[in-house]
Design an enzyme around this catalytic site. Structure first.
Site, PDB file in Angstrom:
ATOM      1  N   LYS A 168      10.728  -0.239   3.436  1.00 22.55           N
ATOM      2  CA  LYS A 168      10.246   1.074   3.873  1.00 22.55           C
ATOM      3  C   LYS A 168       9.261   0.946   5.023  1.00 22.55           C
ATOM      4  CE  LYS A 168       9.350   5.417   4.115  1.00 22.55           C
ATOM      5  NZ  LYS A 168       8.596   6.200   3.144  1.00 22.55           N
ATOM      6  N   LEU A 190       3.158  10.333  -4.240  1.00 26.37           N
ATOM      7  CA  LEU A 190       1.723  10.399  -3.970  1.00 26.37           C
ATOM      8  C   LEU A 190       1.395   9.796  -2.603  1.00 26.37           C
ATOM      9  CD1 LEU A 190       0.685   9.307  -7.558  1.00 26.37           C
ATOM     10  CD2 LEU A 190       0.520  11.622  -6.613  1.00 26.37           C
ATOM     11  N   PRO A 191       0.280  10.200  -1.989  1.00 24.97           N
ATOM     12  CA  PRO A 191       0.042   9.844  -0.584  1.00 24.97           C
ATOM     13  C   PRO A 191      -0.522   8.469  -0.297  1.00 24.97           C
ATOM     14  CG  PRO A 191      -1.635  11.375  -1.351  1.00 24.97           C
ATOM     15  CD  PRO A 191      -0.641  11.247  -2.464  1.00 24.97           C
ATOM     16  N   THR A 200       4.976   5.645  -0.576  1.00 23.20           N
ATOM     17  CA  THR A 200       4.897   4.480   0.310  1.00 23.20           C
ATOM     18  C   THR A 200       3.503   3.893   0.167  1.00 23.20           C
ATOM     19  OG1 THR A 200       6.444   5.478   1.882  1.00 23.20           O
ATOM     20  CG2 THR A 200       5.090   3.654   2.689  1.00 23.20           C
TER      21      THR A 200
END
Length: 297
Positions: A169, A67-68, A94
């Site tokens: 990340k 998901l964004p 992320t």
């Protein structure tokens, strides 16, 4: 055929090819996305389309998210925790350190395990199954989740506590963006001075300035004029912003990252919300009055 069912929520540019690799590895995959077109594409590949987030969580013990934004992840989790079968959530998104810790608190209240596995490698890596998955979760969960994650790429552990994979990340993505911005800026200067771009890249890549932008992104996407690395500039801006915000919460100034974020913001303002990360080079080209291209091609 693997008998285990996997839930998968989020069938965007990264999610759909990752889901495809799960199907190829033999899992039965139950999917949901708010896009009807994405669901149709998944169904054509062999996935079972569910009508809601909870329906996915009613069907599979392990549910993966791609998901964004942190807000969307939290919204999905608020529905997912009511599922009848779900016992593990693997988040490929992320979302940042603090959002990951909040997510872990949300699911743990419902006796659901939280596994972070943000990915690096872009759409190309997602399609080829060669992503790097940066994972943090309790060690006791590793054996159960590794077969699923290995279908997507190489598994690398950042630790056990929530937030650690997200920290890794964000550090990686900030450096990746910095390499592209700084390389585009430096190359624009040298090309303006008269150095031929292909010769310049050969020199840099045999010297200490070598990085992933000079070895891959600029030769393949800028010199060719394709500008399709496959990672949205807007998403890179989001990731660098998250990195800066997380650092600020720990009292760490990041002046270089702030400058990188500004260049990404300028790229979006110049080329729009659909700009590719490589379009940052086009901004530098415009400012410099040059073109970074392989004139022999």
């Amino acid at each position: 055929m693997n008998s285990q069912k996997i839930g998968f929520i989020g069938l965007g540019r990264m999610g759909l090819p990752m889901m495809t690799n799960l199907l190829r590895s033999g899992w039965q995959v139950h999917v949901f996305d708010t896009s009807a077109d994405a669901c149709s594409a998944a169904q054509a590949l062999g996935a079972i389309v569910e009508q809601s987030v909870q329906a996915v969580a009613d069907s599979a013990e392990t549910v993966m998210l791609s998901l964004p934004t942190p807000a969307i992840v939290e919204s999905v989790l608020s529905q997912l925790v009511n599922g009848k079968q779900v016992s593990r959530v693997i988040d490929l998104s992320t979302i940042g350190i603090r959002a990951a810790r909040r997510a872990q608190e949300i699911v743990s209240k419902h006796d659901i395990h939280w596994i972070e596995a943000p990915v690096s490698g872009g759409v190309t890596g997602a399609s080829a199954g060669t992503l790097t998955l940066m994972v943090s979760c309790p060690a006791v969960l590793r054996e159960a989740i590794e077969p699923v994650l290995r279908a997507l790429g190489t598994v690398m552990y950042a630790g056990e506590a929530p937030g650690l994979a997200q920290a890794a990340k964000l550090a990686n993505n900030m450096l990746s963006a910095a390499a592209l911005v700084a390389s585009s800026e430096a190359i624009s200067m040298a090309v303006k001075a008269g150095v031929e771009p292909t010769a310049l890249l050969g020199i840099i890549n045999s010297s200490s300035g070598r990085n992933t932008a000079t070895t891959h992104k600029i030769p393949n996407e800028v010199l060719s004029r394709r500008f399709q690395v496959g990672f949205a500039n807007k998403l890179s801006h989001k990731d660098v912003t998250l990195c800066i915000e997380e650092a600020a919460s720990m009292g760490i100034p990041m002046p270089v990252s702030v400058a990188i974020r500004e260049m990404l913001a300028i790229t979006t303002a110049t080329f729009g919300d659909n700009a590719d990360i490589s379009d940052v080079a086009r901004v530098l080209e415009q400012w410099s009055g040059i073109t970074i291209e392989d004139k022999a091609a």
